[in-house]
Design a protein around this motif. Structure first.
Motif, short mmCIF file in Angstrom:
data_model
loop_
_atom_site.label_atom_id
_atom_site.label_comp_id
_atom_site.label_asym_id
_atom_site.label_seq_id
_atom_site.Cartn_x
_atom_site.Cartn_y
_atom_site.Cartn_z
N PHE A 143 -8.91 150.09 70.51
CA PHE A 143 -9.37 151.25 69.75
C PHE A 143 -10.87 151.48 69.89
N ARG A 163 -6.15 156.91 66.24
CA ARG A 163 -5.83 156.10 65.05
C ARG A 163 -4.44 155.51 65.18
N LEU A 164 -4.22 154.37 64.49
CA LEU A 164 -2.89 153.76 64.47
C LEU A 164 -1.93 154.64 63.68
N GLU A 221 0.62 150.41 61.48
CA GLU A 221 -0.34 149.79 60.57
C GLU A 221 0.38 148.87 59.58
N ARG A 222 1.57 149.31 59.10
CA ARG A 222 2.31 148.49 58.15
C ARG A 222 2.84 147.23 58.81
N VAL A 223 3.28 147.36 60.07
CA VAL A 223 3.78 146.18 60.79
C VAL A 223 2.64 145.20 61.02
N LEU A 224 1.48 145.73 61.45
CA LEU A 224 0.36 144.86 61.79
C LEU A 224 -0.21 144.15 60.57
N ARG A 225 0.06 144.71 59.39
CA ARG A 225 -0.41 144.09 58.15
C ARG A 225 0.22 142.72 57.94
N TYR A 226 1.47 142.56 58.38
CA TYR A 226 2.19 141.30 58.14
C TYR A 226 2.16 140.36 59.34
N ALA A 227 1.82 140.89 60.52
CA ALA A 227 1.91 140.08 61.74
C ALA A 227 0.94 138.90 61.79
N PRO A 228 -0.34 139.07 61.41
CA PRO A 228 -1.27 137.94 61.61
C PRO A 228 -0.89 136.69 60.81
N ALA A 229 -0.60 136.85 59.50
CA ALA A 229 -0.25 135.69 58.68
C ALA A 229 1.05 135.08 59.16
N ALA A 230 2.03 135.94 59.55
CA ALA A 230 3.31 135.43 60.05
C ALA A 230 3.09 134.63 61.34
N ALA A 231 2.24 135.14 62.23
CA ALA A 231 2.00 134.45 63.50
C ALA A 231 1.36 133.09 63.28
N SER A 280 -9.89 146.07 65.86
CA SER A 280 -10.34 147.12 66.77
C SER A 280 -10.24 148.48 66.09
N ALA A 309 8.42 133.52 58.26
CA ALA A 309 8.07 133.26 59.66
C ALA A 309 8.03 131.76 59.93
N ILE A 348 7.80 135.83 64.10
CA ILE A 348 6.91 136.92 63.68
C ILE A 348 7.70 138.16 63.32
N VAL A 361 7.52 139.78 59.67
CA VAL A 361 7.10 141.16 59.41
C VAL A 361 8.18 141.89 58.62
#
Lengths: 110, 164
Positions: free
Chosen positions: A26, A34-35, A40-50, B16, B122, B142, B146
């Motif tokens: 971006f 813009r996302l 945006e909603r999916v990416l909100r949960y992805a980092p902690a889950a990963a 980003s 997860a 993941i 999600v």
């Protein structure tokens, strides 16, 4: 070994490209890209889950088998680290406390 | 391995998107440089200090300065690890410190119920699916995490529906 070394370099290059373009996706276009809200909603949960998905197997698996026991040094060290991270928010305290717990369990249970 | 890199770098897509409006007036080479140096710590400091609408057109110097300090520390410690790492006895399990560091990074990310339950789901799936090849277990974990987070946000009280 020599036959595999190109593969190592290719993997490093691939991971470097991934690391760069996830950051630049971006920032680089510079326009008002813009996302979409769904992404945006999916990416909100992805980092902690990963991150959790990387941590849990490292704590609870020993040689590929589930090991939920007070004699599993990594599990005890990890749980101590969770408690310290929640209480202190200090990365240093978390690492030092977790390593101490790991070492202690090793000494007394191993 | 590339898939793992993609997954652990996914959070930078969010960073980003947050950083883009701050830097869109800058020339392209600046945007390449700032993309390259972006790391968690500097993003957190920067996002806490500046808003896109505060009209500050020089905040990229703050971002670059902090990032370069972190860049040097990163390269220096990586170098020490590569050249001196073999001297550290394997039975100290020093690699466990990286898992502990991830735990310390994870806690501040668990800012509401939905995110927390997504992460717990997860973790459970990662445990069950650990034997899948090609890190597919991680990707499955993941995906389920999600989905669980979205589901909890939908059914739960609206205490966690704010923006990131």
């Amino acid at each position: 070994m020599a036959a595999e070394s190109w593969l190592v370099w290719a993997l490093i290059a691939g991971m470097a490209l991934v690391a760069f373009f996830t950051r630049a996706i971006f920032i680089l276009p510079g326009s008002h890209l813009r996302l979409p809200p769904t992404a945006e909603r999916v990416l909100r949960y992805a980092p902690a889950a990963a991150i959790m998905a990387i941590i849990v197997p490292d704590l609870a698996l020993a040689h590929g088998a589930l090991s939920i026991s007070i004699e599993n040094p990594r599990l005890v060290g990890g749980l101590v680290a969770f408690a310290l991270a929640a209480a202190t928010r200090s990365i240093l305290a978390t690492i030092v406390g977790g390593m101490l717990a790991l070492t202690l369990v090793r000494q007394f249970a191993g | 391995m590339i898939a793992t890199a993609l997954v652990v770098n996914l959070r930078y897509v969010i960073y980003s998107a947050v950083l883009a409006p701050h830097f869109e007036h800058l020339p392209r080479r600046w945007r390449v440089l700032l993309s390259y140096v972006t790391v968690d710590g500097m993003f957190a400091l920067f996002a806490g200090r500046y808003r896109p609408d505060d009209g500050n057109r020089h905040n990229h110097w703050y971002f670059l300065g902090g990032s370069l300090v972190m860049w040097c520390a990163w390269q220096l410690s990586s170098g020490i690890g590569i050249f001196a790492g073999a001297m550290i006895p394997a039975e100290w399990s020093l690699e466990f410190a990286s898992t502990l560091a991830l735990i310390a990074l994870l806690i501040p990310l668990l800012f509401d119920r939905a995110v927390t339950w997504g992460a717990v789901a997860a973790g459970g799936v990662a445990l069950i699916a650990a034997r899948l090849p090609l890190n597919l277990g991680l990707l499955a974990a993941i995906a389920v995490g999600v989905a669980a987070g979205l589901a909890v946000a939908r059914i739960g009280p609206r205490n966690g529906v704010g923006r990131v």
